[in-house]
Design an enzyme around this catalytic site. Structure first.
Site, PDB file in Angstrom:
ATOM      1  N   GLY A  12      20.218  -3.491  -0.429  1.00  0.00           N
ATOM      2  CA  GLY A  12      19.488  -4.764  -0.329  1.00  0.00           C
ATOM      3  C   GLY A  12      19.774  -5.641  -1.532  1.00  0.00           C
ATOM      4  N   SER A  14      21.505  -8.265  -1.642  1.00  0.00           N
ATOM      5  CA  SER A  14      21.810  -9.655  -1.280  1.00  0.00           C
ATOM      6  C   SER A  14      20.722 -10.640  -1.680  1.00  0.00           C
ATOM      7  CB  SER A  14      22.057  -9.747   0.232  1.00  0.00           C
ATOM      8  OG  SER A  14      21.041  -9.055   0.948  1.00  0.00           O
ATOM      9  N   ARG A  15      19.476 -10.158  -1.794  1.00  0.00           N
ATOM     10  CA  ARG A  15      18.360 -11.102  -2.009  1.00  0.00           C
ATOM     11  C   ARG A  15      17.291 -10.473  -2.906  1.00  0.00           C
ATOM     12  NH1 ARG A  15      15.296 -12.015   2.482  1.00  0.00           N
ATOM     13  NH2 ARG A  15      16.242 -10.402   3.773  1.00  0.00           N
ATOM     14  N   SER A 144       6.097   0.781  -4.102  1.00  0.00           N
ATOM     15  CA  SER A 144       5.200  -0.375  -4.066  1.00  0.00           C
ATOM     16  C   SER A 144       3.823   0.038  -4.577  1.00  0.00           C
ATOM     17  CB  SER A 144       5.060  -0.871  -2.622  1.00  0.00           C
ATOM     18  OG  SER A 144       4.004  -1.800  -2.511  1.00  0.00           O
ATOM     19  N   TYR A 158       3.823   0.411   6.296  1.00  0.00           N
ATOM     20  CA  TYR A 158       4.483   0.028   5.040  1.00  0.00           C
ATOM     21  C   TYR A 158       3.944   0.885   3.898  1.00  0.00           C
ATOM     22  CZ  TYR A 158       6.109  -2.729   1.075  1.00  0.00           C
ATOM     23  OH  TYR A 158       6.716  -3.119  -0.097  1.00  0.00           O
TER      24      TYR A 158
HETATM   25  P1  NAP Z   1      13.546  -9.306   0.476  1.00  0.00           P
HETATM   26  O1  NAP Z   1      13.665 -10.492  -0.406  1.00  0.00           O
HETATM   27  O2  NAP Z   1      12.970  -9.450   1.829  1.00  0.00           O
HETATM   28  O3  NAP Z   1      14.982  -8.584   0.563  1.00  0.00           O
HETATM   29  C1  NAP Z   1      15.096  -7.421   1.338  1.00  0.00           C
HETATM   30  C2  NAP Z   1      16.467  -6.817   1.151  1.00  0.00           C
HETATM   31  O4  NAP Z   1      16.547  -5.641   1.993  1.00  0.00           O
HETATM   32  C3  NAP Z   1      17.564  -7.749   1.578  1.00  0.00           C
HETATM   33  O5  NAP Z   1      18.649  -7.638   0.694  1.00  0.00           O
HETATM   34  C4  NAP Z   1      17.945  -7.242   2.966  1.00  0.00           C
HETATM   35  O6  NAP Z   1      19.325  -7.417   3.279  1.00  0.00           O
HETATM   36  C5  NAP Z   1      17.657  -5.754   2.868  1.00  0.00           C
HETATM   37  N1  NAP Z   1      17.349  -5.213   4.191  1.00  0.00           N
HETATM   38  C6  NAP Z   1      16.210  -5.392   4.919  1.00  0.00           C
HETATM   39  N2  NAP Z   1      16.334  -4.794   6.122  1.00  0.00           N
HETATM   40  C7  NAP Z   1      17.573  -4.218   6.150  1.00  0.00           C
HETATM   41  C8  NAP Z   1      18.292  -3.458   7.115  1.00  0.00           C
HETATM   42  N3  NAP Z   1      17.794  -3.183   8.338  1.00  0.00           N
HETATM   43  N4  NAP Z   1      19.528  -3.031   6.804  1.00  0.00           N
HETATM   44  C9  NAP Z   1      20.068  -3.323   5.615  1.00  0.00           C
HETATM   45  N5  NAP Z   1      19.455  -4.043   4.652  1.00  0.00           N
HETATM   46  C10 NAP Z   1      18.206  -4.488   4.917  1.00  0.00           C
HETATM   47  O7  NAP Z   1      12.643  -8.180  -0.222  1.00  0.00           O
HETATM   48  P2  NAP Z   1      12.207  -7.951  -1.747  1.00  0.00           P
HETATM   49  O8  NAP Z   1      10.897  -8.593  -1.936  1.00  0.00           O
HETATM   50  O9  NAP Z   1      13.329  -8.253  -2.670  1.00  0.00           O
HETATM   51  O10 NAP Z   1      11.922  -6.382  -1.685  1.00  0.00           O
HETATM   52  C11 NAP Z   1      12.826  -5.422  -2.206  1.00  0.00           C
HETATM   53  C12 NAP Z   1      12.088  -4.091  -2.265  1.00  0.00           C
HETATM   54  O11 NAP Z   1      10.916  -4.225  -3.057  1.00  0.00           O
HETATM   55  C13 NAP Z   1      11.610  -3.581  -0.896  1.00  0.00           C
HETATM   56  O12 NAP Z   1      11.782  -2.208  -0.808  1.00  0.00           O
HETATM   57  C14 NAP Z   1      10.139  -3.948  -0.902  1.00  0.00           C
HETATM   58  O13 NAP Z   1       9.379  -3.114  -0.064  1.00  0.00           O
HETATM   59  C15 NAP Z   1       9.798  -3.739  -2.361  1.00  0.00           C
HETATM   60  N6  NAP Z   1       8.595  -4.457  -2.777  1.00  0.00           N
HETATM   61  C16 NAP Z   1       8.542  -5.808  -2.657  1.00  0.00           C
HETATM   62  C17 NAP Z   1       7.365  -6.462  -3.024  1.00  0.00           C
HETATM   63  C18 NAP Z   1       7.232  -7.948  -2.892  1.00  0.00           C
HETATM   64  O14 NAP Z   1       6.091  -8.443  -3.000  1.00  0.00           O
HETATM   65  N7  NAP Z   1       8.277  -8.706  -2.690  1.00  0.00           N
HETATM   66  C19 NAP Z   1       6.286  -5.723  -3.505  1.00  0.00           C
HETATM   67  C20 NAP Z   1       6.405  -4.342  -3.632  1.00  0.00           C
HETATM   68  C21 NAP Z   1       7.574  -3.712  -3.258  1.00  0.00           C
HETATM   69  P3  NAP Z   1      19.900  -8.697   4.110  1.00  0.00           P
HETATM   70  O15 NAP Z   1      19.143  -9.899   3.636  1.00  0.00           O
HETATM   71  O16 NAP Z   1      21.347  -8.723   3.749  1.00  0.00           O
HETATM   72  O17 NAP Z   1      19.674  -8.375   5.556  1.00  0.00           O
END
Ligand code: NAP
Length: 254
Positions: A12, A14-15, A144, A158
């Protein structure tokens, strides 16, 4: 924190938190395999920012059971090894407990597959690879706050998937630390990425309500989560193997 000579796979990448982690590792001299799902353009932009030879892109749908084997093989074939695995990719799907049985089961299966099973599969790939090569390595799994505090009423799966990541990580630490294979978790609270923005878009008052739960007064930026990932990934505290670092502005202090 120094990554010169190290090859790091970030899922992941990419973003959001993953992209911030890729940048943090690159800025400290590392080489990065950027895994992406559907967002090739964003992954490619990151690689171009880094300059020639610093990144390698690999796509893989983590929703596909078993797909990580090919991802791991491609990642290793770039430089002949992976030193650090960062399992960051994840999804945050909203459940409807009153909906159909079929939808309920499908959503649980998808969340567990992407957040937990693909993480476990990649840990297995990494541990088997390092064991066969007779070398050490590091795994940083992104869990998380929900793993410890629980999540909102419509995010059972989740929270459960993130709790599973914590116990998976502890188990790996106990099993492999004597082989020089270390495993850690980071557990963010809310982080303003696309994942969070999707929730804010659904509910205009949500951001303010969530902020009121954060004594620090602001959400941690993705860059701080990336720094915490790098701290573990750089091998600066290997005796902390099995531990989780919370980063949530004191919104949930354990
Ligand atoms: P995000 O901005 O939504 O990015 C999600 C990343 O996961 C993207 O790079 C996406 O790739 C990849 N991904 C999702 N589904 C996928 C699939 N089916 N196959 C391959 N790649 C997939 O999320 P984020 O906020 O950066 O979160 C990153 C991590 O932190 C996650 O595990 C999330 O649970 C955890 N987290 C986030 C928060 C929050 O508030 N943001 C809080 C606690 C924990 P593509 O875009 O290329 O599809």
């Amino acid at each position: 924190m120094e990554f010169a000579g190290k090859v790091v796979l970030v899922t992941g990448g990419s973003r959001g938190i993953g992209a911030a982690t890729v940048r943090a590792i690159l800025s400290r001299g590392g080489s990065v395999v950027i895994h992406f799902g559907s967002n090739e353009a964003a992954a490619r932009r990151l690689a171009e920012e880094a300059g020639a030879g610093k990144c390698h892109l690999v796509s893989c749908d983590l929703g596909e059971p078993g797909a990580t084997d090919q991802l791991w093989r491609e990642a290793v074939s770039w430089m002949g090894r992976i030193d650090v695995l960062v399992n960051n990719a994840g999804i945050f799907l909203t459940e409807d407990q009153m909906g159909s049985d079929e939808d309920w089961r499908a959503l649980w299966a998808r969340t567990l597959q992407i957040n937990l099973i693909s993480t476990a599969d990649l840990c297995r790939n990494a541990v088997n690879h390092w064991t066969e090569e007779g070398v050490g390595g590091a795994i940083v799994n992104v869990s998380s706050r929900a793993a410890f505090r629980g999540d909102s009423p419509d995010h059972w799966s989740y929270a459960a998937s993130k709790g599973g990541i914590v116990s998976l990580t502890k188990t790996l630490a106990r099993a492999y630390s004597s082989d020089g294979i270390y495993s850690y978790c980071v557990a963010p609270g809310f982080v303003p990425t696309d994942m969070a923005q999707a929730e804010f878009d659904k509910d205009p008052g949500l951001r303010e309500r969530l902020l009121q739960e954060v004594p620090y007064g602001d959400f941690a930026p993705a860059e701080e989560i990336a720094n915490a990932i790098c701290f573990f990934a750089a091998g600066l505290a290997t005796h902390a193997t099995g531990q989780t670092l919370d980063i949530n502005g004191a919104s949930y202090v354990r």
